[in-house]
Design a protein around this motif. Structure first.
Motif, PDB file in Angstrom:
ATOM      1  N   LEU A 188       8.238  58.277  58.957  1.00  0.00           N
ATOM      2  CA  LEU A 188       9.036  57.078  58.747  1.00  0.00           C
ATOM      3  C   LEU A 188       9.370  56.454  60.098  1.00  0.00           C
ATOM      4  O   LEU A 188      10.003  57.092  60.945  1.00  0.00           O
ATOM      5  N   PHE A 189       8.966  55.200  60.287  1.00  0.00           N
ATOM      6  CA  PHE A 189       9.258  54.430  61.498  1.00  0.00           C
ATOM      7  C   PHE A 189      10.379  53.448  61.158  1.00  0.00           C
ATOM      8  O   PHE A 189      10.245  52.647  60.230  1.00  0.00           O
ATOM      9  N   ILE A 190      11.468  53.511  61.919  1.00  0.00           N
ATOM     10  CA  ILE A 190      12.623  52.643  61.682  1.00  0.00           C
ATOM     11  C   ILE A 190      12.861  51.809  62.929  1.00  0.00           C
ATOM     12  O   ILE A 190      12.923  52.349  64.046  1.00  0.00           O
ATOM     13  N   ALA A 191      13.006  50.494  62.745  1.00  0.00           N
ATOM     14  CA  ALA A 191      13.264  49.620  63.891  1.00  0.00           C
ATOM     15  C   ALA A 191      14.103  48.423  63.467  1.00  0.00           C
ATOM     16  O   ALA A 191      14.003  47.961  62.318  1.00  0.00           O
ATOM     17  N   PRO A 192      14.919  47.893  64.373  1.00  0.00           N
ATOM     18  CA  PRO A 192      15.551  46.616  64.099  1.00  0.00           C
ATOM     19  C   PRO A 192      14.499  45.507  64.124  1.00  0.00           C
ATOM     20  O   PRO A 192      13.480  45.618  64.807  1.00  0.00           O
ATOM     21  N   GLY A 193      14.769  44.450  63.376  1.00  0.00           N
ATOM     22  CA  GLY A 193      13.947  43.250  63.439  1.00  0.00           C
ATOM     23  C   GLY A 193      14.800  42.064  63.830  1.00  0.00           C
ATOM     24  O   GLY A 193      15.996  42.197  64.100  1.00  0.00           O
ATOM     25  N   MET A 194      14.201  40.903  63.876  1.00  0.00           N
ATOM     26  CA  MET A 194      14.963  39.696  64.199  1.00  0.00           C
ATOM     27  C   MET A 194      16.085  39.494  63.180  1.00  0.00           C
ATOM     28  O   MET A 194      15.996  39.923  62.033  1.00  0.00           O
ATOM     29  N   PRO A 195      17.174  38.830  63.596  1.00  0.00           N
ATOM     30  CA  PRO A 195      18.334  38.673  62.705  1.00  0.00           C
ATOM     31  C   PRO A 195      17.989  37.927  61.423  1.00  0.00           C
ATOM     32  O   PRO A 195      17.010  37.189  61.350  1.00  0.00           O
ATOM     33  N   LEU A 196      18.842  38.097  60.417  1.00  0.00           N
ATOM     34  CA  LEU A 196      18.652  37.402  59.149  1.00  0.00           C
ATOM     35  C   LEU A 196      18.579  35.890  59.333  1.00  0.00           C
ATOM     36  O   LEU A 196      17.833  35.200  58.646  1.00  0.00           O
ATOM     37  N   THR A 197      19.357  35.362  60.257  1.00  0.00           N
ATOM     38  CA  THR A 197      19.431  33.912  60.459  1.00  0.00           C
ATOM     39  C   THR A 197      18.558  33.443  61.611  1.00  0.00           C
ATOM     40  O   THR A 197      18.736  32.336  62.111  1.00  0.00           O
TER      41      THR A 197
ATOM     42  N   GLN B 298      13.524  54.705  48.960  1.00  0.00           N
ATOM     43  CA  GLN B 298      12.219  54.184  48.557  1.00  0.00           C
ATOM     44  C   GLN B 298      11.136  54.576  49.566  1.00  0.00           C
ATOM     45  O   GLN B 298      10.009  54.911  49.181  1.00  0.00           O
ATOM     46  N   CYS B 299      11.464  54.539  50.840  1.00  0.00           N
ATOM     47  CA  CYS B 299      10.497  54.942  51.872  1.00  0.00           C
ATOM     48  C   CYS B 299      10.112  56.408  51.705  1.00  0.00           C
ATOM     49  O   CYS B 299       8.924  56.760  51.777  1.00  0.00           O
ATOM     50  N   PHE B 300      11.098  57.267  51.489  1.00  0.00           N
ATOM     51  CA  PHE B 300      10.787  58.692  51.314  1.00  0.00           C
ATOM     52  C   PHE B 300       9.984  58.928  50.049  1.00  0.00           C
ATOM     53  O   PHE B 300       9.061  59.748  50.031  1.00  0.00           O
ATOM     54  N   ALA B 301      10.307  58.203  48.983  1.00  0.00           N
ATOM     55  CA  ALA B 301       9.541  58.353  47.748  1.00  0.00           C
ATOM     56  C   ALA B 301       8.099  57.914  47.965  1.00  0.00           C
ATOM     57  O   ALA B 301       7.157  58.575  47.513  1.00  0.00           O
ATOM     58  N   ALA B 302       7.911  56.804  48.681  1.00  0.00           N
ATOM     59  CA  ALA B 302       6.557  56.301  48.928  1.00  0.00           C
ATOM     60  C   ALA B 302       5.763  57.260  49.812  1.00  0.00           C
ATOM     61  O   ALA B 302       4.557  57.453  49.608  1.00  0.00           O
ATOM     62  N   MET B 303       6.426  57.873  50.779  1.00  0.00           N
ATOM     63  CA  MET B 303       5.728  58.773  51.705  1.00  0.00           C
ATOM     64  C   MET B 303       5.302  60.075  51.059  1.00  0.00           C
ATOM     65  O   MET B 303       4.320  60.694  51.487  1.00  0.00           O
ATOM     66  N   THR B 304       6.039  60.517  50.055  1.00  0.00           N
ATOM     67  CA  THR B 304       5.830  61.860  49.525  1.00  0.00           C
ATOM     68  C   THR B 304       5.254  61.882  48.114  1.00  0.00           C
ATOM     69  O   THR B 304       4.967  62.966  47.591  1.00  0.00           O
ATOM     70  N   ALA B 305       5.083  60.727  47.497  1.00  0.00           N
ATOM     71  CA  ALA B 305       4.479  60.667  46.167  1.00  0.00           C
ATOM     72  C   ALA B 305       2.982  60.428  46.315  1.00  0.00           C
ATOM     73  O   ALA B 305       2.554  59.533  47.037  1.00  0.00           O
ATOM     74  N   GLY B 306       2.186  61.236  45.647  1.00  0.00           N
ATOM     75  CA  GLY B 306       0.742  61.058  45.739  1.00  0.00           C
ATOM     76  C   GLY B 306       0.243  61.367  47.140  1.00  0.00           C
ATOM     77  O   GLY B 306       0.667  62.324  47.780  1.00  0.00           O
ATOM     78  N   ARG B 307      -0.654  60.531  47.619  1.00  0.00           N
ATOM     79  CA  ARG B 307      -1.219  60.756  48.948  1.00  0.00           C
ATOM     80  C   ARG B 307      -0.187  60.396  50.008  1.00  0.00           C
ATOM     81  O   ARG B 307       0.321  59.272  50.040  1.00  0.00           O
ATOM     82  N   PRO B 308       0.148  61.308  50.913  1.00  0.00           N
ATOM     83  CA  PRO B 308       1.151  60.997  51.932  1.00  0.00           C
ATOM     84  C   PRO B 308       0.665  59.881  52.852  1.00  0.00           C
ATOM     85  O   PRO B 308      -0.503  59.834  53.244  1.00  0.00           O
ATOM     86  N   ARG B 309       1.569  59.000  53.196  1.00  0.00           N
ATOM     87  CA  ARG B 309       1.288  57.923  54.141  1.00  0.00           C
ATOM     88  C   ARG B 309       2.565  57.642  54.939  1.00  0.00           C
ATOM     89  O   ARG B 309       3.663  57.928  54.478  1.00  0.00           O
ATOM     90  N   PRO B 310       2.454  57.063  56.137  1.00  0.00           N
ATOM     91  CA  PRO B 310       3.652  56.661  56.866  1.00  0.00           C
ATOM     92  C   PRO B 310       4.298  55.425  56.243  1.00  0.00           C
ATOM     93  O   PRO B 310       3.654  54.678  55.490  1.00  0.00           O
ATOM     94  N   ALA B 311       5.572  55.216  56.553  1.00  0.00           N
ATOM     95  CA  ALA B 311       6.318  54.061  56.051  1.00  0.00           C
ATOM     96  C   ALA B 311       7.056  53.408  57.212  1.00  0.00           C
ATOM     97  O   ALA B 311       7.311  54.039  58.250  1.00  0.00           O
ATOM     98  N   TYR B 312       7.391  52.140  57.019  1.00  0.00           N
ATOM     99  CA  TYR B 312       8.128  51.377  58.030  1.00  0.00           C
ATOM    100  C   TYR B 312       9.336  50.722  57.389  1.00  0.00           C
ATOM    101  O   TYR B 312       9.221  50.064  56.349  1.00  0.00           O
ATOM    102  N   LEU B 313      10.504  50.917  58.002  1.00  0.00           N
ATOM    103  CA  LEU B 313      11.739  50.289  57.538  1.00  0.00           C
ATOM    104  C   LEU B 313      12.270  49.393  58.642  1.00  0.00           C
ATOM    105  O   LEU B 313      12.534  49.861  59.756  1.00  0.00           O
ATOM    106  N   GLU B 314      12.424  48.116  58.333  1.00  0.00           N
ATOM    107  CA  GLU B 314      12.954  47.154  59.308  1.00  0.00           C
ATOM    108  C   GLU B 314      14.326  46.689  58.856  1.00  0.00           C
ATOM    109  O   GLU B 314      14.507  46.277  57.706  1.00  0.00           O
ATOM    110  N   VAL B 315      15.274  46.774  59.775  1.00  0.00           N
ATOM    111  CA  VAL B 315      16.643  46.344  59.501  1.00  0.00           C
ATOM    112  C   VAL B 315      16.995  45.229  60.471  1.00  0.00           C
ATOM    113  O   VAL B 315      16.972  45.451  61.694  1.00  0.00           O
ATOM    114  N   PRO B 316      17.262  44.022  59.997  1.00  0.00           N
ATOM    115  CA  PRO B 316      17.638  42.944  60.913  1.00  0.00           C
ATOM    116  C   PRO B 316      18.750  43.397  61.858  1.00  0.00           C
ATOM    117  O   PRO B 316      19.713  44.054  61.435  1.00  0.00           O
TER     118      PRO B 316
END
Length: 533
Positions: free
Chosen positions: A99-108, A149-167
């Motif tokens: 799981l890769f977590i990073a801030p993104g540009m602000p909501l506005t 949701q990221c953890f469910a996506a990473m661990t259900a079926g074929r494992p894959r990385p996920a990305y979560l962006e938080v403004p």
């Protein structure tokens, strides 16, 4: 009137990670993610500080591969998360949950952009292109659900990385604590194959007299089921790079890691049924062409992979362990491939391995003598690893050969070894890299030293980019830009807080590695490539 407790976005991320059992995060603080780091400081999560975000990604990958649970990376915006993008792509290609977590540009943030620090035109789209699942949240209240949701996506079926962006403005924004609901991990159901698929596979196997099993990284969690299936069927097992060790390579039915050898195509033709389990049958593994048209049973959790790279006679969609266990129940013990033929196939594969890896046989023998049965090799995409260790160093446990097979990145082995050692500190972990590749992430020696890891780091020096040098020579003889002046590697290691030693021959590598396991910090072992004569 009493004020109600508040939670900001950074705290919401950390609370959700704790709820999902995360005990280690790899990352680097920056201007835009300080709210996350403030929350991490008071949490039970261990933070590990790599010296580059790509190193953070590889370390989380190694942690996930050996530990069998998702790794987590936290970066800041823009260049930081883009530095980690190569590691995310590597995790995607080898089906590793990170799981890769990073801030993104602000909501506005203005749609036309305004030059905010670390601004990227579309950071979310860039990361979405290299992971299996990506999500950008729009409120603090949404963060715990997004993490789940990221953890469910990473661990259900074929494992894959996920990305979560938080403004980035949401990281500091506060919401009432009782509206930020931390969710428990979603329990994953085991995917059991359809009865019709199992019946068709069992019917084909009952008549097999020379069956062959090809096992990939998808068998890493099904080693016991694979062994029982192979013994019931009387079938030898050959593995891909990421499947190396899923059947103990000392087992009489093990042919080792050998799909990279040309002779395996001949062996697969001599088999009367091939069972491919948890493997893409990918060209990156099968150097000499696709699997021949032997009757094929394909077992994979990913339905889109069933007919990719080879068309199966029978396709079985489901979890590798569940599928193998169900098939074993349906099979009587059969003679299978004769022990004499298994020995012949193994001898032919080993001869091929010795031929293409002649320059590394001494290294393999020296390491084999030094390592215990639970040893782990974190390998780089270097000649010593894919020509040498892959085929000629026996390993005995699943997830014991951590290797960047699909994407083939350089610099993977050192940070992956750090992550692996942190995931399973009781295991013997050794990093093996080339002198060209190690320079991509050499700074991670400092993070290994800071963590106080008893980690041997073996650098096999062939004076630059040896593989590309050979390809240039074979293509047109115009060899250039591949011969690199090496630094004084032992001195560099010492400058970064590690021990550093140079050894004169392959025979000295094993004893140096053995000593490194008992050291108070990492030990870099530098050896020049030996002649194959």
């Amino acid at each position: 009137m009493m004020s109600r407790p508040l939670v900001n976005g950074g705290q919401a991320i950390v609370d959700a990670l704790v709820a999902h059992g995360v005990d280690t995060v790899f990352g680097i603080p920056g201007t835009h993610n300080l709210a996350v780091y403030s929350a991490l400081k008071s949490s039970p999560i261990r933070h590990v500080s790599p010296r580059h975000e790509q190193g953070a990604g590889y370390a989380a990958d190694g942690y996930a591969r050996l530990g069998g649970r998702p790794g987590v990376v936290v970066t800041t915006t823009g260049p930081a998360i883009l530095n980690a993008a190569t590691a995310a792509a590597q995790a995607y290609s080898d089906s590793i949950p990170v799981l890769f977590i990073a801030p993104g540009m602000p909501l506005t943030h203005p749609g036309g952009h305004n030059g905010l620090l670390h601004e990227v035109r579309s950071q979310f789209d860039a990361m979405s292109a290299v992971v299996g699942y990506a999500q950008r949240v729009t409120s603090v209240e949404e963060i715990p659900h997004a993490v789940a949701q990221c953890f469910a996506a990473m661990t259900a079926g074929r494992p894959r990385p996920a990305y979560l962006e938080v403004p980035l403005d949401l990281l500091e924004h506060e919401a009432e604590a009782d509206t930020v609901i931390v969710e428990s991990p979603v329990a994953q159901a085991t995917a059991v194959p359809a009865e019709a698929q199992l019946g068709a596979a069992a019917e084909l196997l009952r008549g097999a007299r020379r069956p062959l099993i090809v096992a990939g990284g998808g068998c890493s969690g099904a080693a016991g089921e694979l062994r029982a299936f192979a013994e019931t069927l009387g079938a030898p097992v050959v593995t891909s790079a990421n499947g190396k060790g899923v059947l103990d390579e000392a087992h009489p039915l093990s042919l080792g890691a050998g799909v990279q050898h040309r002779v395996l195509l001949e062996i697969a033709t001599e088999a009367d049924v091939v069972v491919a389990v948890g493997t893409e049958l990918a060209p990156a593994d099968w150097w000499w062409g696709p699997l021949p048209r032997t009757p094929l049973i394909r077992i994979d959790i990913d339905p889109t992979s069933i007919a990719t790279n080879a068309r199966p006679t029978v396709g079985v969609v489901g979890d590798a362990g569940a599928a193998l266990a169900e098939l074993t129940k349906r099979l009587p013990a059969v003679p299978g491939t004769s022990p004499a033929e298994v020995d012949t196939w193994r001898t032919r594969l080993q001869a091929d391995a010795r031929e293409i890896g002649a320059a590394y046989l001494g290294l393999c023998s020296s390491l084999e003598a030094a390592l215990g049965d639970d040893a782990v090799i974190a390998a780089d995409s270097s000649m010593s690893c894919y020509y040498g260790l892959l085929g000629s160093l026996p390993l005995h446990r699943p997830r014991s050969f951590l290797y960047p097979a699909g994407l083939g990145t350089l610099g993977y082995g050192l940070p992956a070894a750090i992550g692996a050692k942190l995931a399973e500190p009781q295991r013997e972990v050794v990093a093996v890299l080339g002198d060209g590749g190690v320079m991509f992430t050499i700074a991670e020696l400092a993070s290994a030293a800071e963590a106080g890891l008893a980690l041997p780091v073996v650098i096999v020096d062939n004076g630059g980019y040896g593989e590309i040098r050979n390809e240039m020579a074979d293509r047109d003889g115009h060899v250039h830009a591949v011969d690199l002046p090496a630094p004084d590697f032992p001195a560099l290691a010492r400058a970064l807080g590690c021990h550093g030693v140079a050894v004169a021959s392959d025979d000295e590598v094993g004893p140096a590695v053995r000593a490194a396991f008992a050291a108070d910090r990492p030990t870099l072992v530098h050896v020049r490539e030996q002649s194959a004569d």
